[in-house]
Design a protein around this motif. Structure first.
Motif, mmCIF file in Angstrom:
data_model
loop_
_atom_site.group_PDB
_atom_site.id
_atom_site.type_symbol
_atom_site.label_atom_id
_atom_site.label_comp_id
_atom_site.label_asym_id
_atom_site.label_seq_id
_atom_site.Cartn_x
_atom_site.Cartn_y
_atom_site.Cartn_z
ATOM 1 N N PRO A 90 -46.581 118.399 6.943
ATOM 2 C CA PRO A 90 -47.066 119.666 6.403
ATOM 3 C C PRO A 90 -47.964 120.397 7.399
ATOM 4 N N ARG A 91 -47.916 121.700 7.324
ATOM 5 C CA ARG A 91 -48.637 122.642 8.192
ATOM 6 C C ARG A 91 -47.948 122.844 9.535
ATOM 7 N N PHE A 92 -46.702 122.403 9.670
ATOM 8 C CA PHE A 92 -45.924 122.713 10.861
ATOM 9 C C PHE A 92 -45.579 124.199 10.825
ATOM 10 N N ALA A 131 -49.097 108.563 10.240
ATOM 11 C CA ALA A 131 -49.701 108.705 11.567
ATOM 12 C C ALA A 131 -49.509 110.098 12.160
ATOM 13 N N LEU A 132 -48.627 110.906 11.569
ATOM 14 C CA LEU A 132 -48.436 112.270 12.064
ATOM 15 C C LEU A 132 -49.642 113.126 11.693
ATOM 16 N N ALA A 133 -50.135 113.883 12.653
ATOM 17 C CA ALA A 133 -51.184 114.863 12.392
ATOM 18 C C ALA A 133 -50.583 116.003 11.580
ATOM 19 N N PRO A 134 -51.404 116.785 10.910
ATOM 20 C CA PRO A 134 -50.871 117.966 10.229
ATOM 21 C C PRO A 134 -50.064 118.816 11.222
ATOM 22 N N GLY A 135 -48.842 119.134 10.844
ATOM 23 C CA GLY A 135 -47.954 119.894 11.721
ATOM 24 C C GLY A 135 -47.266 119.069 12.783
#
Length: 184
Positions: A173-175, A104-108
């Motif tokens: 990823p992408r954080f 459920a986390l968006a990229p980053g």
């Protein structure tokens, strides 16, 4: 008495990127209010209608509530993959939800998790092993989910009451690692 946010959540909530956040098993909404004060639209989810009424009563704009029992027989993870810029979970553990949280986390996006670990039984409840994390369990979850660990703790705390806890702040990823201000 105001129910203050967890110091762990307060420390890492500011590094969540802009966007919708989820306060899972929100109780009275202490973290939903913190996230809203930081400018996030917040979805506060709990199975307890009385707790959600307290959230609505003390909430300003920017907090929506959803009554949903994640542990009910046949309950499905209710959120789309990549929906949330941030997710906060405290004092709650239902292992079947862990994979859904990460997806459920968006990229980053940033997950801030704090709950009880094995050894808490000497301090009181929860004492049922089903609700206590094994040593390193949050770290292993983050590794398996492909999350970047920003911070992790496992030990005994005195505040707000004596307890054995594990705490994790991890990012999808992408954080942007420059956003992980640890001295703030």
């Amino acid at each position: 008495m105001v129910d203050l946010p967890s110091a762990w959540v307060a420390r890492f909530a500011p590094i969540m990127p802009p966007g919708e956040t989820l306060d899972l098993a929100c109780g009275g909404g202490r973290h939903a209010r913190l996230l809203a004060a930081l400018g996030h639209p917040v979805l506060a989810l709990d199975r307890d209608p009385q707790a959600l009424a307290r959230v609505r009563q003390g909430a300003g704009q920017g907090i929506a509530t959803v009554e949903y029992d994640l542990e009910a027989p046949g309950a499905a993870w209710p959120f789309a993959d990549g929906r949330f810029a941030g997710i906060v979970v405290t004092n709650y553990l239902h292992r079947p939800l862990m994979a859904g949280l990460a997806r459920a986390l968006a990229p980053g996006g940033v997950l801030v998790y704090e709950t009880f670990g094995q050894g808490n039984e000497v301090f009181g409840k929860p004492s049922n092993p089903a609700f206590l994390l094994a040593p390193g369990e949050l770290l292993e979850f983050a590794r398996q989910a492909g999350l970047h660990v920003i911070a992790y703790e496992d030990g005994v705390t005195a505040q707000p009451r004596p307890a054995r806890v594990q705490r994790l702040c991890a990012a999808a990823p992408r954080f942007d690692p420059a956003a992980a201000r640890l001295d703030a």
